[in-house]
Every structure is written in C-alpha cells, then in structure tokens.
Motif scaffolding. Structure first.
Motif, PDB file in Angstrom:
ATOM      1  N   SER A 155       0.872  -1.188   0.000  1.00 19.80           N
ATOM      2  CA  SER A 155       0.000   0.000   0.000  1.00 19.80           C
ATOM      3  C   SER A 155       0.900   1.226   0.000  1.00 19.80           C
ATOM      4  O   SER A 155       1.950   1.219   0.653  1.00 19.80           O
ATOM      5  N   ARG A 175      -0.879   4.941   5.849  1.00 18.14           N
ATOM      6  CA  ARG A 175      -1.274   3.538   5.639  1.00 18.14           C
ATOM      7  C   ARG A 175      -1.054   2.700   6.901  1.00 18.14           C
ATOM      8  O   ARG A 175      -0.092   2.920   7.646  1.00 18.14           O
ATOM      9  N   PHE A 176      -1.886   1.701   7.067  1.00 19.81           N
ATOM     10  CA  PHE A 176      -1.707   0.731   8.156  1.00 19.81           C
ATOM     11  C   PHE A 176      -0.480  -0.137   7.885  1.00 19.81           C
ATOM     12  O   PHE A 176       0.147  -0.660   8.805  1.00 19.81           O
ATOM     13  N   ALA A 177      -0.153  -0.315   6.624  1.00 20.32           N
ATOM     14  CA  ALA A 177       0.920  -1.235   6.222  1.00 20.32           C
ATOM     15  C   ALA A 177       2.194  -1.091   7.052  1.00 20.32           C
ATOM     16  O   ALA A 177       2.900  -2.077   7.282  1.00 20.32           O
ATOM     17  N   GLY A 180     -10.988  -6.528   7.371  1.00 20.34           N
ATOM     18  CA  GLY A 180     -12.120  -7.167   8.030  1.00 20.34           C
ATOM     19  C   GLY A 180     -11.948  -8.662   8.195  1.00 20.34           C
ATOM     20  O   GLY A 180     -12.252  -9.229   9.240  1.00 20.34           O
ATOM     21  N   VAL A 181     -11.448  -9.319   7.162  1.00 23.48           N
ATOM     22  CA  VAL A 181     -11.206 -10.770   7.243  1.00 23.48           C
ATOM     23  C   VAL A 181      -9.717 -11.072   7.021  1.00 23.48           C
ATOM     24  O   VAL A 181      -9.342 -12.071   6.418  1.00 23.48           O
ATOM     25  N   ARG A 187      -9.456 -12.349   1.199  1.00 21.29           N
ATOM     26  CA  ARG A 187      -9.974 -12.350  -0.188  1.00 21.29           C
ATOM     27  C   ARG A 187      -8.938 -11.796  -1.147  1.00 21.29           C
ATOM     28  O   ARG A 187      -8.768 -12.313  -2.269  1.00 21.29           O
TER      29      ARG A 187
HETATM   30  C1  LIG Z   1     -10.662   1.833  -1.415  1.00 19.64           C
HETATM   31  C2  LIG Z   1     -10.754   0.984  -0.178  1.00 19.64           C
HETATM   32  C3  LIG Z   1     -11.460  -0.193  -0.210  1.00 19.64           C
HETATM   33  C4  LIG Z   1     -11.508  -1.023   0.915  1.00 19.64           C
HETATM   34  N1  LIG Z   1     -12.128  -2.223   0.841  1.00 19.64           N
HETATM   35  C5  LIG Z   1     -11.978  -3.116   1.844  1.00 19.64           C
HETATM   36  C6  LIG Z   1     -12.424  -4.444   1.701  1.00 19.64           C
HETATM   37  O1  LIG Z   1     -12.965  -4.840   0.682  1.00 19.64           O
HETATM   38  N2  LIG Z   1     -12.207  -5.312   2.717  1.00 19.64           N
HETATM   39  C7  LIG Z   1     -11.588  -4.917   3.876  1.00 19.64           C
HETATM   40  O2  LIG Z   1     -11.410  -5.743   4.760  1.00 19.64           O
HETATM   41  N3  LIG Z   1     -11.169  -3.647   4.053  1.00 19.64           N
HETATM   42  C8  LIG Z   1     -11.352  -2.747   3.061  1.00 19.64           C
HETATM   43  N4  LIG Z   1     -10.905  -1.467   3.208  1.00 19.64           N
HETATM   44  C9  LIG Z   1     -10.364  -1.037   4.515  1.00 19.64           C
HETATM   45  C10 LIG Z   1      -8.882  -1.357   4.577  1.00 19.64           C
HETATM   46  O3  LIG Z   1      -8.711  -2.681   5.041  1.00 19.64           O
HETATM   47  C11 LIG Z   1      -8.162  -0.408   5.510  1.00 19.64           C
HETATM   48  O4  LIG Z   1      -8.424   0.942   5.126  1.00 19.64           O
HETATM   49  C12 LIG Z   1      -6.672  -0.632   5.528  1.00 19.64           C
HETATM   50  O5  LIG Z   1      -6.078   0.212   6.490  1.00 19.64           O
HETATM   51  C13 LIG Z   1      -6.058  -0.368   4.154  1.00 19.64           C
HETATM   52  O6  LIG Z   1      -4.686  -0.620   4.131  1.00 19.64           O
HETATM   53  P1  LIG Z   1      -3.609   0.576   4.144  1.00 19.64           P
HETATM   54  O7  LIG Z   1      -3.998   1.478   5.306  1.00 19.64           O
HETATM   55  O8  LIG Z   1      -2.276  -0.080   4.368  1.00 19.64           O
HETATM   56  O9  LIG Z   1      -3.720   1.280   2.821  1.00 19.64           O
HETATM   57  C14 LIG Z   1     -10.857  -0.620   2.105  1.00 19.64           C
HETATM   58  C15 LIG Z   1     -10.161   0.591   2.132  1.00 19.64           C
HETATM   59  C16 LIG Z   1     -10.094   1.383   1.005  1.00 19.64           C
HETATM   60  C17 LIG Z   1      -9.262   2.648   1.042  1.00 19.64           C
END
Ligand SMILES: Cc1cc2nc3c(=O)[nH]c(=O)nc-3n(C[C@H](O)[C@H](O)[C@H](O)COP(=O)(O)O)c2cc1C
Length: 205
Positions: free
Chosen positions: A10, A15-17, A118-119, A123
């Motif tokens: 990410s 970012r959470f990464a 979430g999971v 997926r």
């Molecule tokens: C565009 C978008 C779509 C997302 N869709 C999902 C999803 O389908 N399933 C899920 O578990 N989290 C979803 N999330 C929440 C992400 O898991 C969460 O924002 C996470 O921190 C994203 O990773 P990052 O912060 O490293 O970018 C979504 C977030 C974004 C920005």
C-alpha cells in the motif's frame, strides 16, 4: 541466510501497512535464517503497466526505466513477503501492478502474504495466489491474517501486534516455511543454471 524482499503493498499516506512492516522486521531480526529487506512501492514509482507488448513477448525486458529498475531489484532476492491491504475484496492496484512489472525475476521463488482488514485480507490474498502462480512463483500455505479485532486494537486502542500471541505464532510459522521453500528452490534454481532442467518460461495460460 535467505535474502527475502518485503514488498509493502500500500502506498497511501498514513497507511496501516507500516505496522505489519515494522512487526515483520522485528520478527526477522531475531532469526538467523533470513534477512528481510523492505521494498516500498512508494520508492519505485512504477508506472501503471505501459509496455507495448507483454513481457512474455519481450524476454522479460521493460521499456519503462522504473519497471526495469524494479525487476532488477526483484532479481536480487530468493523469496518474498508482501503486505496485503484489501481494497474492495481485491489487492491494491499498486501491488498487482508491481507483480505485472516483472516477469523472469519472480520465477521459481516462494512468496508469503501478510494480510489485514475485516477478514485479514484473505480475499485479496486468494486473488494474488492465482496471479503469482501464473508468474511461476510458489505461494506458500502459511499466511498471517490480521483481522478486524487486532486491526482495530492497533488502530484505535494503541495495542501492538505482539499483544496477539496467535499472530506472533503465525508470523514465525510463515517465516519457517518460507525459509524451507526458499532454500529448496534456491538450490533447485542453481542446479538448473548448472545444467539440465525444464525451462520456466512458457506460453501464457
Ligand atoms: C478503497 C478501499 C477499499 C476497501 N475495501 C476493503 C475491503 O474490501 N475489505 C476490507 O477488509 N477492508 C477494506 N478497506 C479497509 C482497509 O482494510 C483499511 O483501510 C486498511 O487500512 C487499508 O490498508 P492501508 O492502510 O495499508 O492502505 C478498504 C479501504 C479502502 C481505502
């Protein structure tokens, strides 16, 4: 010591990464069987795939200089871990693009995934497993899934991933198996270089 590239999947601000990246580096630093190097996609500025032909048709060479630099960097590693954010039930576009932006240098190397959401990113990870098999990689069974409870515990309650013993166990099992596959495939690639074996390249399927 196995050379492992840690791909940060990410690139968005805050970012959470970065949490799993630091936690993986911490875990790896306590081990003597692998050396983990961060490959942050923020640093590589890969264009979205912009080649006049498939890398299968060009011998794995790219025209975009950033993609060339990326594939050469990938060639320096024997195994990979990728952090996997889940965006709309799939992997991030930047991570999928990073896989598309190298061909030969991925081949016959193992990869492990650390997902969250979430999971636990499950997926998105399943989607990536198919993609990396097409790249002649070996995705290993063991993965780390940081699901809703630990994700929110870290983001909202100031907890550490180390507070979740099952995640620490998953991380160590993942490293154990990644090293096993990494050493086995490294030796097999070296045998191939030295002589006979089937070619890894073949028609796209
Ligand atoms: C565009 C978008 C779509 C997302 N869709 C999902 C999803 O389908 N399933 C899920 O578990 N989290 C979803 N999330 C929440 C992400 O898991 C969460 O924002 C996470 O921190 C994203 O990773 P990052 O912060 O490293 O970018 C979504 C977030 C974004 C920005």
């Amino acid at each position: 010591m196995l050379k492992v590239g840690l791909i940060v999947g990410s690139t968005r601000p805050n970012r959470f990464a970065d949490k799993p990246v630091q936690w993986l580096l911490e875990g790896a630093s306590a081990r003597s069987d692998l050396r983990l190097t961060v490959l942050d996609l923020r640093d590589y500025r890969l264009p979205f795939f912009n080649e006049p032909a498939s890398p299968m048709a060009t011998g794995g060479i790219f025209t975009e200089p950033e993609a060339e630099a990326w594939r050469k960097r990938i060639g320096e590693f024997d195994a990979f871990v990728a952090t996997v954010a889940e965006y709309n039930h799939g992997p991030t576009a930047v991570l999928k693009n990073a896989f598309d932006s190298t061909l030969l240098e991925w081949q016959r190397k193992p990869i492990a995934f650390v997902g969250y959401g979430g999971v636990g990113g499950a997926r998105a990870i399943e989607t990536l497993r198919g993609a990396v098999i097409e790249l002649h990689m070996a995705p290993i069974r063991h993965e780390v899934n940081i699901a809703m409870e630990p994700y929110l515990g870290v983001v909202q309650s100031g907890r550490s991933l180390n507070d979740y013993a099952y995640l620490v166990q998953s991380r160590e099992a993942m490293f154990d198996h990644l090293v096993w596959w990494g050493e086995a495939l490294k030796a097999a690639r070296q045998r191939t270089l030295a002589g006979s074996s089937v070619a890894a390249r073949g028609p796209a399927s």
